[in-house]
Scaffold this motif. Structure first.
Motif, PDB file in Angstrom:
ATOM      1  N   PHE A 174       0.843  -1.200   0.000  1.00 24.34           N
ATOM      2  CA  PHE A 174       0.000   0.000   0.000  1.00 24.34           C
ATOM      3  C   PHE A 174       0.873   1.243   0.000  1.00 24.34           C
ATOM      4  N   PHE A 175       0.372   2.253  -0.692  1.00 28.52           N
ATOM      5  CA  PHE A 175       1.100   3.510  -0.834  1.00 28.52           C
ATOM      6  C   PHE A 175       0.348   4.630  -0.100  1.00 28.52           C
ATOM      7  N   PRO A 176       1.053   5.667   0.310  1.00 31.58           N
ATOM      8  CA  PRO A 176       0.379   6.780   0.998  1.00 31.58           C
ATOM      9  C   PRO A 176      -0.467   7.609   0.031  1.00 31.58           C
ATOM     10  N   ASN A 177      -1.142   8.620   0.559  1.00 35.36           N
ATOM     11  CA  ASN A 177      -2.119   9.369  -0.222  1.00 35.36           C
ATOM     12  C   ASN A 177      -1.513  10.479  -1.065  1.00 35.36           C
ATOM     13  N   LYS A 178      -0.234  10.498  -1.215  1.00 29.39           N
ATOM     14  CA  LYS A 178       0.435  11.453  -2.098  1.00 29.39           C
ATOM     15  C   LYS A 178       0.384  10.926  -3.531  1.00 29.39           C
ATOM     16  N   ALA A 179      -0.087  11.766  -4.470  1.00 22.22           N
ATOM     17  CA  ALA A 179      -0.172  11.356  -5.872  1.00 22.22           C
ATOM     18  C   ALA A 179       1.149  11.616  -6.592  1.00 22.22           C
ATOM     19  N   HIS A 180       1.502  10.720  -7.500  1.00 26.87           N
ATOM     20  CA  HIS A 180       2.717  10.866  -8.307  1.00 26.87           C
ATOM     21  C   HIS A 180       2.432  10.442  -9.741  1.00 26.87           C
ATOM     22  N   LEU A 181       2.847  11.244 -10.712  1.00 25.30           N
ATOM     23  CA  LEU A 181       2.913  10.764 -12.085  1.00 25.30           C
ATOM     24  C   LEU A 181       4.018   9.720 -12.168  1.00 25.30           C
ATOM     25  N   PRO A 182       3.977   8.830 -13.152  1.00 28.19           N
ATOM     26  CA  PRO A 182       5.009   7.783 -13.232  1.00 28.19           C
ATOM     27  C   PRO A 182       6.429   8.342 -13.216  1.00 28.19           C
ATOM     28  N   SER A 183       6.658   9.424 -13.946  1.00 27.92           N
ATOM     29  CA  SER A 183       8.007   9.974 -14.031  1.00 27.92           C
ATOM     30  C   SER A 183       8.442  10.667 -12.745  1.00 27.92           C
ATOM     31  N   ASP A 184       7.478  11.038 -11.899  1.00 27.06           N
ATOM     32  CA  ASP A 184       7.792  11.742 -10.656  1.00 27.06           C
ATOM     33  C   ASP A 184       7.834  10.829  -9.447  1.00 27.06           C
ATOM     34  N   THR A 185       7.596   9.550  -9.647  1.00 28.72           N
ATOM     35  CA  THR A 185       7.593   8.606  -8.533  1.00 28.72           C
ATOM     36  C   THR A 185       8.998   8.445  -7.970  1.00 28.72           C
ATOM     37  N   PRO A 186       9.174   8.471  -6.643  1.00 28.40           N
ATOM     38  CA  PRO A 186      10.497   8.210  -6.064  1.00 28.40           C
ATOM     39  C   PRO A 186      11.077   6.906  -6.601  1.00 28.40           C
ATOM     40  N   GLU A 187      12.322   6.944  -6.986  1.00 27.71           N
ATOM     41  CA  GLU A 187      12.953   5.805  -7.648  1.00 27.71           C
ATOM     42  C   GLU A 187      12.808   4.497  -6.874  1.00 27.71           C
ATOM     43  N   PRO A 188      12.971   4.470  -5.545  1.00 22.72           N
ATOM     44  CA  PRO A 188      12.852   3.193  -4.823  1.00 22.72           C
ATOM     45  C   PRO A 188      11.439   2.595  -4.850  1.00 22.72           C
ATOM     46  N   LEU A 189      10.438   3.401  -5.225  1.00 21.74           N
ATOM     47  CA  LEU A 189       9.059   2.904  -5.233  1.00 21.74           C
ATOM     48  C   LEU A 189       8.598   2.467  -6.613  1.00 21.74           C
ATOM     49  N   LYS A 190       9.326   2.802  -7.655  1.00 18.93           N
ATOM     50  CA  LYS A 190       8.855   2.544  -9.016  1.00 18.93           C
ATOM     51  C   LYS A 190       8.602   1.070  -9.277  1.00 18.93           C
ATOM     52  N   ILE A 191       9.487   0.209  -8.802  1.00 18.33           N
ATOM     53  CA  ILE A 191       9.308  -1.221  -9.072  1.00 18.33           C
ATOM     54  C   ILE A 191       8.101  -1.770  -8.330  1.00 18.33           C
ATOM     55  N   TYR A 192       7.840  -1.244  -7.109  1.00 15.61           N
ATOM     56  CA  TYR A 192       6.651  -1.662  -6.375  1.00 15.61           C
ATOM     57  C   TYR A 192       5.387  -1.212  -7.105  1.00 15.61           C
ATOM     58  N   ARG A 193       5.433  -0.016  -7.656  1.00 18.70           N
ATOM     59  CA  ARG A 193       4.303   0.519  -8.422  1.00 18.70           C
ATOM     60  C   ARG A 193       4.019  -0.368  -9.637  1.00 18.70           C
ATOM     61  N   GLU A 194       5.055  -0.740 -10.359  1.00 16.60           N
ATOM     62  CA  GLU A 194       4.902  -1.558 -11.556  1.00 16.60           C
ATOM     63  C   GLU A 194       4.426  -2.971 -11.215  1.00 16.60           C
ATOM     64  N   GLU A 195       4.971  -3.534 -10.135  1.00 14.14           N
ATOM     65  CA  GLU A 195       4.598  -4.900  -9.753  1.00 14.14           C
ATOM     66  C   GLU A 195       3.141  -4.966  -9.306  1.00 14.14           C
ATOM     67  N   GLU A 196       2.674  -3.934  -8.616  1.00 10.62           N
ATOM     68  CA  GLU A 196       1.286  -3.928  -8.174  1.00 10.62           C
ATOM     69  C   GLU A 196       0.333  -3.923  -9.359  1.00 10.62           C
ATOM     70  N   LEU A 197       0.631  -3.145 -10.389  1.00 10.45           N
ATOM     71  CA  LEU A 197      -0.205  -3.139 -11.591  1.00 10.45           C
ATOM     72  C   LEU A 197      -0.162  -4.497 -12.295  1.00 10.45           C
TER      73      LEU A 197
END
Length: 878
Positions: A174-197
């Protein structure tokens, strides 16, 4: 359960386990800085018999450390050994699970504390992993972390069911309530974002289970039951030029043994239809649907129920007989006999507490104040502007009305209405003058029905394709001045239709014929409304947007956060509609005139569906009901100034559009940001090419290259899911509840002079009318359906509201949303003022029912659940 000794109370057991658990975990440790957190969740209802053992085992396993753990994920520090994914903190466990008592209600929250060891090498958390080592699932609502170093308070809005860990092949993140565009996502979270999708997309194979969270597409191949015989076989809808249709959610059920192209179906009373677990609605709404299924869905029960009706009161003989449904006067002398045919559960739904009277329904609004005003021509015309289906009437711009059907297949289908038919009712105007002054309008149900009418009329239905011409009066009302009823030619389609034109009359048999002509129009409009304006243009077309949004837009994505509230409960209600409403032999086939051709006709009309034209301004312009005018508040000038649906709708539309524009411009300061958004383009491409793959032609869709296109697309989506659905749904019982006003089927054609039917029309026009329209059994089934569909849930979330104030951490979108909510409150005031203006005759009409279907209902003091003809829910939730 037998391994536990007798216990005087749950408190004793809980305290005992809590003490043991505390002693086991009470070991010395080096003091270090902690991050304290609060977790709000809803345990599965412990009154559920199947969950009692699991609940006790959960408490026992807590003693041995098999609890619910959370692990923070760093947003600032990656782990080089694991692909630079965010570093993980140490596990922390929910506290007091054993000793904390929770309500037996399935709707009550429980709050737990948790403490995370602070590790500077992890840094600011940007997500967390949760693992449930229990045997039962729970609904995780929110997690709040206090005093996070270098950040402060951190909110996670979760709203998800967490099953035991062994049900998943991956970690729940689960991620916090801060919104991020894909390019603005903190680098350490990008893989978690992609894996969840990737987890949400699944692998497109296998039967999906209740704990699966997979969003995937399928055709409407689950409507037929060919194993029951040819009459229950239905074509696959979607995926072909012959039968195009939006996609629905995949369940992965096995193929039908009789037809491998069709999916097997569940039994009628089995409601365990797969939808992603978080798309399930709450227990209250589920109970309502189960009750409705008992009332009207059991296909094996209806023949027996019909035979009971046949032995008692076969027909409505007078309008008073219909009124008796609402005044509690219908009794069944053979109640003991009825019990042989109707399950006990159904009798409980239908029989009043005194055990005597059956089928007692609330009084519909259309007859509350005046039992006969519905029959007036003014009310007939007004309901095209302010009734349950105010989205079809259009301005007549050519005469005579023409057909778009191919003349090489269907012959000349142009209207046979002549100037002589009309001009004697036109207050001295000629046809040309009326067209020039924008005074003539048409409700056209000719082309859509004619191609199916030959087949439809081989069923129990006997009806016509229709065209209705209306004249705008000086007082702003619409008056019908001619109705054309058409049948396919007996010698073949190439000969064109056989048509007859009827005109108004106030006296004698001519008036009875005119009332019947209006009834045939109402039948057409009722069926078209339910199948197209309601089901297709809201429920069905929205489902691919829900699927694509969850597959391609991360929960971190700002457009996901914008649209997600407008998708609540829709997949679930659609799945149940496929189960008992739109399926072969389902409720819609039984009570609406297209009968077994309901979905085929729906598919044929979808061929001309256009996403861009679903927006209200474009729709009004297309129908000739408005013209562009930059001097007007909404950039449009209405042709009929007192058009309640359009007047209120344009204010709602403009408020939505302004909110969406403020929101999108915050995250997309330039068009370049739109063009660079990888997830956004995958989402939009999948919507066109898969979700609405049968209409993927570029002309139907914005190209999604500019902020303007993004804003317009999101506004259309929100409009369809909220205001449009409210306008065509929640007035159903108010207007259709009294069946003579909006019958759903006609059983015989217009009586011809010299026949026994015509003699009956002359001698007993009420009986002739009632023998033509929806009979008693179908009326009862319909009332059961639309009474439920017209109700607002007690947990409804209305437009301008969110389920939590912490839906985003970004201040400017929060402020923009407050402005949106404030604008809706102002619209409410304007609607009430307009409804009090006696000069606006279409606001209340002869039946004296104010138009409130687009009243937002944002104020707590004004909100009412139940059969309430006002309020715009955020989503298609019923």
């Amino acid at each position: 359960m037998g391994i536990f000794p007798p216990c005087s109370s749950k408190e004793t057991l809980g305290n005992l386990l809590g003490t043991v658990c505390g002693k086991i975990r009470d070991v010395p440790e080096i003091k270090q800085r902690k991050i304290k957190g609060t977790i709000v969740l809803m345990k599965k209802n412990v009154m559920d018999v199947t969950d009692v053992g699991a609940s006790l085992l959960d408490r026992f396993h807590e003693v041995f450390g098999k609890g619910v753990s959370l692990q923070l994920i760093s947003a600032s520090h990656g782990d080089p050994e694991k692909g630079n994914r965010g570093k993980l903190g140490k596990k922390a466990y929910l506290q007091d699970w054993v000793s904390k008592l929770t309500s037996l209600s399935a709707q009550d929250d429980a709050t737990f504390s948790i403490e995370f060891p602070w590790d500077e090498s992890v840094g600011v958390p940007g997500a967390f992993i949760i693992r449930n080592q229990h045997h039962s699932q729970f609904y995780l609502k929110t997690v709040t972390l206090e005093d996070v170093p270098e950040h402060g308070q951190l909110h996670f809005v979760c709203n998800s069911w967490i099953y035991p860990q062994h049900r998943y092949k991956y970690d729940r993140v689960f991620f916090p309530n801060k919104a991020h565009l894909p390019s603005d996502t903190p680098e350490p979270l990008k893989i978690y974002r992609e894996e969840e999708l990737k987890n949400l997309r699944g692998n497109s194979s296998g039967m999906l289970k209740e704990w699966d969270r997979v969003y995937d597409y399928a055709y409407y191949n689950d409507l037929g039951s060919p194993e029951k015989g040819k009459e229950f076989a239905r074509p696959v809808i979607g995926g072909s030029k012959e039968y195009p249709y939006p996609r629905r959610g995949r369940t992965g059920r096995r193929p039908n043994k009789k037809d491998p192209n069709s999916e097997s179906r569940l039994s009628p009373l089995n409601f365990k239809i797969y939808v992603p677990r978080d798309e399930n609605f709450n227990q209250v709404k589920l109970s309502d649907l189960a009750g409705y299924a008992l009332k009207s869905a059991g296909p094996g029960m209806l023949p027996e129920l019909k035979s009971v009706f046949d032995r008692t009161i076969n027909e409505f003989d007078t309008f008073q007989d219909v009124l008796n449904l609402f005044e509690g006067a219908i009794k069944f002398p053979e109640l003991d006999k009825i019990r042989e045919y109707i399950p006990l559960e159904l009798l409980k739904e239908l029989i009043r507490s005194d055990g005597e009277q059956l089928l007692n329904f609330p009084m519909p609004d259309v007859i509350k104040e005046n039992k006969s005003a519905w029959r007036t021509d003014e009310e007939f015309g007004r309901e095209m502007l302010a009734g349950v289906n105010p989205v079809l009437v259009r301005r007549l711009q050519e005469f005579p009305p023409t057909s778009k059907l191919d003349p090489q297949v269907y012959g000349n289908q142009n209207s046979t209405i002549t100037r002589n038919h009309l001009e004697k009712y036109m207050n001295g105007l000629t046809i040309d003058e009326a067209i020039e002054k924008q005074k003539l309008f048409i409700l056209d149900h000719h082309d859509a029905l004619m191609t199916f009418l030959r087949r439809i009329n081989t069923t129990t239905t006997k009806t016509y394709a229709s065209r209705t011409i209306l004249l705008l009066q000086d007082d702003g009302t619409l008056k019908p001045i001619a109705i054309e009823l058409s049948l396919p030619h007996e010698e073949g389609d190439l000969h064109g239709p056989i048509s007859e034109v009827f005109t108004p009359s106030e006296h004698g048999t001519e008036n009875s014929i005119w009332q019947l002509a209006k009834a045939y129009v109402a039948v057409n409009d009722s069926g078209y409304h339910q199948l197209i304006c309601h089901w297709l243009n809201t429920h069905a077309v929205i489902e691919p947007f829900i699927i694509a949004t969850n597959r391609q837009l991360s929960v971190l994505h700002p457009i996901y956060k914008l649209l997600q509230p407008h998708f609540r409960d829709t997949m679930n209600i659609n799945a149940r509609a496929r189960h008992i409403l739109i399926n072969a032999g389902g409720v819609l086939e039984r009570i609406f005139f297209p009968a077994r051709y309901c979905m085929e006709m729906c598919s044929a009309i979808y061929k001309n569906w256009n996403f861009i034209e679903q927006g209200l301004p474009e729709n009004l312009i297309k129908r000739g009901m408005a013209v562009q005018d930059s001097s007007q508040p909404h950039g449009l000038k209405l042709v009929i100034e007192d058009y309640p649906y359009a007047v209120d709708g344009l204010e709602i539309w403009s408020a939505i559009e302004a909110w969406v524009e403020d929101y999108c411009r915050f995250y997309y300061p330039t068009d370049d940001k739109v063009q660079e958004d990888i997830e956004l383009h995958k989402w939009w491409t999948e919507l066109r090419e898969e979700g609405h793959g049968d209409l993927k032609d570029e002309q139907w869709w914005p190209k999604m290259q500019t902020r303007h296109e993004l804003i317009k697309a999101c506004t259309v989506i929100i409009w369809m899911a909220s205001a449009l659905h409210a306008a065509v749904n929640f007035g159903q019982y108010a207007y259709m509840g009294y069946l003579p006003n909006r019958p759903t089927v006609s059983r015989r054609l217009m009586p011809k002079p010299g026949t026994s039917e015509f003699e009956e029309l002359e001698s007993n026009p009420e009986l002739a009318f009632l023998k033509t329209i929806t009979p008693q059994l179908q009326s009862v089934v319909l009332l059961s359906l639309i009474e439920m569909l017209s109700r607002h849930s007690s947990d409804e979330i209305y437009i301008g509201q969110r389920d939590t104030p912490h839906w985003t951490a970004d201040r400017q979108p929060q402020e923009a949303f407050k402005q949106f909510s404030g604008a809706l409150v102002e619209i409410e005031t304007k609607i009430l003022e307009r409804n009090r203006d006696k000069a606006l005759r279409n606001r209340t009409g002869p039946i004296n029912v104010p138009y409130t279907l687009l009243y937002p209902n944002t104020s707590d003091s004004s909100r009412q659940s139940g059969l309430n003809v006002r309020g715009i829910p955020n989503s298609i939730s019923i």
